[in-house]
Enzyme design. Structure first.
Site, PDB file in Angstrom:
ATOM      1  N   ARG A 175       0.862  -1.187   0.000  1.00 51.81           N
ATOM      2  CA  ARG A 175       0.000   0.000   0.000  1.00 51.81           C
ATOM      3  C   ARG A 175       0.893   1.229   0.000  1.00 51.81           C
ATOM      4  O   ARG A 175       2.053   1.176   0.396  1.00 51.81           O
ATOM      5  CB  ARG A 175      -0.925   0.009   1.221  1.00 51.81           C
ATOM      6  CG  ARG A 175      -0.192   0.048   2.549  1.00 51.81           C
ATOM      7  CD  ARG A 175      -1.140  -0.050   3.720  1.00 51.81           C
ATOM      8  NE  ARG A 175      -0.420   0.058   4.982  1.00 51.81           N
ATOM      9  CZ  ARG A 175      -0.086   1.210   5.560  1.00 51.81           C
ATOM     10  NH1 ARG A 175      -0.390   2.362   4.984  1.00 51.81           N
ATOM     11  NH2 ARG A 175       0.570   1.220   6.712  1.00 51.81           N
ATOM     12  N   ARG A 179      -2.835  10.669   1.702  1.00 51.23           N
ATOM     13  CA  ARG A 179      -3.571  11.445   2.691  1.00 51.23           C
ATOM     14  C   ARG A 179      -4.301  12.591   2.010  1.00 51.23           C
ATOM     15  O   ARG A 179      -3.692  13.358   1.260  1.00 51.23           O
ATOM     16  CB  ARG A 179      -2.614  12.021   3.737  1.00 51.23           C
ATOM     17  CG  ARG A 179      -2.001  10.967   4.611  1.00 51.23           C
ATOM     18  CD  ARG A 179      -1.190  11.606   5.701  1.00 51.23           C
ATOM     19  NE  ARG A 179      -0.455  10.609   6.464  1.00 51.23           N
ATOM     20  CZ  ARG A 179       0.634  10.849   7.144  1.00 51.23           C
ATOM     21  NH1 ARG A 179       1.142  12.083   7.153  1.00 51.23           N
ATOM     22  NH2 ARG A 179       1.243   9.903   7.817  1.00 51.23           N
ATOM     23  N   ARG A 252      21.433  -4.965   0.662  1.00 45.71           N
ATOM     24  CA  ARG A 252      21.787  -3.660   0.110  1.00 45.71           C
ATOM     25  C   ARG A 252      22.583  -2.932   1.189  1.00 45.71           C
ATOM     26  O   ARG A 252      22.367  -3.129   2.394  1.00 45.71           O
ATOM     27  CB  ARG A 252      20.540  -2.852  -0.243  1.00 45.71           C
ATOM     28  CG  ARG A 252      19.701  -3.466  -1.327  1.00 45.71           C
ATOM     29  CD  ARG A 252      20.396  -3.462  -2.672  1.00 45.71           C
ATOM     30  NE  ARG A 252      20.532  -2.107  -3.201  1.00 45.71           N
ATOM     31  CZ  ARG A 252      21.231  -1.786  -4.291  1.00 45.71           C
ATOM     32  NH1 ARG A 252      21.905  -2.726  -4.937  1.00 45.71           N
ATOM     33  NH2 ARG A 252      21.288  -0.557  -4.728  1.00 45.71           N
ATOM     34  N   ARG A 283      19.335  10.366  -1.217  1.00 47.83           N
ATOM     35  CA  ARG A 283      18.854  11.479  -0.398  1.00 47.83           C
ATOM     36  C   ARG A 283      20.019  12.209   0.252  1.00 47.83           C
ATOM     37  O   ARG A 283      21.140  11.695   0.290  1.00 47.83           O
ATOM     38  CB  ARG A 283      17.873  10.992   0.672  1.00 47.83           C
ATOM     39  CG  ARG A 283      18.448  10.011   1.683  1.00 47.83           C
ATOM     40  CD  ARG A 283      17.376   9.534   2.644  1.00 47.83           C
ATOM     41  NE  ARG A 283      17.907   8.681   3.711  1.00 47.83           N
ATOM     42  CZ  ARG A 283      17.214   8.227   4.736  1.00 47.83           C
ATOM     43  NH1 ARG A 283      15.933   8.538   4.851  1.00 47.83           N
ATOM     44  NH2 ARG A 283      17.773   7.464   5.653  1.00 47.83           N
ATOM     45  N   GLU A 307      23.581   9.938   0.543  1.00 50.91           N
ATOM     46  CA  GLU A 307      23.484   8.481   0.677  1.00 50.91           C
ATOM     47  C   GLU A 307      23.419   7.829  -0.702  1.00 50.91           C
ATOM     48  O   GLU A 307      22.586   8.191  -1.529  1.00 50.91           O
ATOM     49  CB  GLU A 307      22.245   8.103   1.492  1.00 50.91           C
ATOM     50  CG  GLU A 307      22.296   8.603   2.924  1.00 50.91           C
ATOM     51  CD  GLU A 307      21.165   8.076   3.781  1.00 50.91           C
ATOM     52  OE1 GLU A 307      20.356   7.265   3.279  1.00 50.91           O
ATOM     53  OE2 GLU A 307      21.087   8.478   4.956  1.00 50.91           O
ATOM     54  N   TYR A 355      13.809  -6.388   8.154  1.00 52.60           N
ATOM     55  CA  TYR A 355      13.911  -4.983   8.540  1.00 52.60           C
ATOM     56  C   TYR A 355      13.074  -4.756   9.793  1.00 52.60           C
ATOM     57  O   TYR A 355      11.933  -5.209   9.888  1.00 52.60           O
ATOM     58  CB  TYR A 355      13.424  -4.066   7.416  1.00 52.60           C
ATOM     59  CG  TYR A 355      13.541  -2.609   7.792  1.00 52.60           C
ATOM     60  CD1 TYR A 355      14.763  -1.958   7.683  1.00 52.60           C
ATOM     61  CD2 TYR A 355      12.448  -1.918   8.301  1.00 52.60           C
ATOM     62  CE1 TYR A 355      14.896  -0.630   8.065  1.00 52.60           C
ATOM     63  CE2 TYR A 355      12.575  -0.590   8.683  1.00 52.60           C
ATOM     64  CZ  TYR A 355      13.792   0.043   8.568  1.00 52.60           C
ATOM     65  OH  TYR A 355      13.916   1.349   8.957  1.00 52.60           O
ATOM     66  N   ASP A 357      11.779  -1.737  12.664  1.00 54.96           N
ATOM     67  CA  ASP A 357      11.756  -0.408  13.268  1.00 54.96           C
ATOM     68  C   ASP A 357      12.288  -0.539  14.689  1.00 54.96           C
ATOM     69  O   ASP A 357      12.236  -1.623  15.294  1.00 54.96           O
ATOM     70  CB  ASP A 357      10.331   0.156  13.289  1.00 54.96           C
ATOM     71  CG  ASP A 357       9.881   0.636  11.914  1.00 54.96           C
ATOM     72  OD1 ASP A 357      10.735   1.104  11.148  1.00 54.96           O
ATOM     73  OD2 ASP A 357       8.670   0.531  11.615  1.00 54.96           O
TER      74      ASP A 357
END
Length: 373
Positions: A175, A179, A252, A283, A307, A355, A357
């Protein structure tokens, strides 16, 4: 056996495990092959600016208990992640919101934005003929249409993964946040911020009173390390632990080009993504914007990091697992070996090949330590 636990790696998982196990009365030794503690959340002090040496880390959670826990070691500020995308010199707010749609199409109401997005999606949905998207490109086009995909997703994603979007699995973007408000806050979590004084404050607090050794490589003297503790907590690469028995997992990695500039403010935001393919970096991070309350913020000096995302090779720092079918199947082979271990606990993004958080890491460690006697 001098210790209850030898903890290999002093990143967030390792430091958390050591802290919680020590609170339960266990004796821990934390070792790290780097010359500093903290793993990838380590911050380097450059003229008072706390530089996120291994990439930007923004703490966010909706779990109040975890938020209160991390704030007990260092108060967190109210930094809000609001990245900006630069495409051919034009700026767009992220995540996709009414500011983005206004900059893209000039739409000013939610109804106008919905109409434009649906119009953009129509061709992509028709081309699917009712089937599920087969790759990331088809998925993105069916979610937000061609303009947003071409300008804000395609180039950035292909640089990030080193593969064409048509070769990437659709599930990477199951997804996309759309917003219909003028809200540039990237995360939906209730709590968000950066430790005042940098992440070293958090790691130092977690490891206070615990024995640590830096520049200590587990694999250089494996036999010795395995014989000094009842159990090993391993946070490194799971395939390396098993001497790449089934082959190497793919990652990566990120190369950082960090520069100190004689400016008070270089880009006006902590994070600016460069989404066209022609710009080689993904970025630019301007570190001082993470802590505007820091007195160093007012200095006529700033630090930026460009980066560059590349394929991982031996000798590089692995950052992101490559979550495709081939690597998933290979990881399952290593995981079956890990599941049979009685005296080794595997934890963190490298050992679990996923990954995480930061709040998820903390929650996982809490559960892992609770399972221990």
């Amino acid at each position: 056996m001098k210790y209850d636990y030898l903890i290999v790696g002093s990143g967030l998982y390792g430091a958390m495990f050591a802290h919680l196990a020590t609170k339960k009365g266990k004796k821990c030794l934390v070792i790290d092959k780097r010359s500093q503690l903290g793993g990838n959340v380590y911050c380097e002090d450059v003229e008072g600016i706390h530089v996120h040496k291994y990439g930007a880390h923004i703490f966010h959670t909706s779990n109040k208990a975890i938020w209160d826990f991390v704030n007990s070691f260092a108060p967190f500020n109210r930094y809000t992640n609001s990245p900006v995308a630069n495409y051919n010199g034009k700026l767009y707010n992220l995540p996709f919101n009414m500011n983005t749609f206004y900059a893209m199409w000039g739409t000013t109401t939610p109804a106008e934005a919905i109409t434009k997005i649906e119009e953009q999606k129509r061709d992509a949905l028709a081309a699917l003929h009712g089937r599920e998207p087969a790759n990331l490109e088809e998925q993105a086009l069916s979610l937000v249409g061609r303009d947003i995909y071409e300008k804000l997703i395609k180039g950035y994603t292909e640089k990030q993964w080193g593969r064409k979007c048509t070769e990437l699995p659709a599930f990477i973007i199951k997804r996309l946040p759309v917003r219909l408000t003028f809200d540039n806050n990237y995360f939906n979590d209730v709590y968000q911020g950066i430790p005042i004084g940098g992440y070293n404050k958090l790691i130092d607090g977690l490891l206070e009173g615990i024995e640590t050794k830096i520049e200590a490589d587990f694999f250089e003297n494996r036999k010795y390390w395995q014989n000094i503790a009842e159990k090993i907590v391993f946070t490194g690469k799971i395939d390396e632990f098993y001497d790449y028995k089934f082959g190497k997992l793919e990652y990566r990695t990120v190369r950082f080009e960090t520069e100190k500039l004689a400016e008070q403010n270089h880009q006006g935001n902590a994070v600016i993504n460069y989404t066209e393919a022609e710009v080689p970096y993904t970025r630019i991070i301007e570190h001082k914007h993470f802590e505007p309350e820091n007195p160093a913020y007012q200095k006529n000096v700033t630090v930026i990091s460009r980066e560059y995302s590349t394929e991982w090779k031996d000798g590089m720092e692995p950052f992101y697992p490559v979550n495709d079918d081939k690597n998933g199947a290979l990881f399952q082979k290593y995981k079956s070996l890990a599941n049979a271990e009685k005296n080794v606990i595997f934890g963190g993004r490298l050992a679990e090949y996923k990954y995480y958080d930061m709040d998820d890491v903390i929650e996982k460690v809490m559960k892992d330590v609770q399972k221990e006697n």
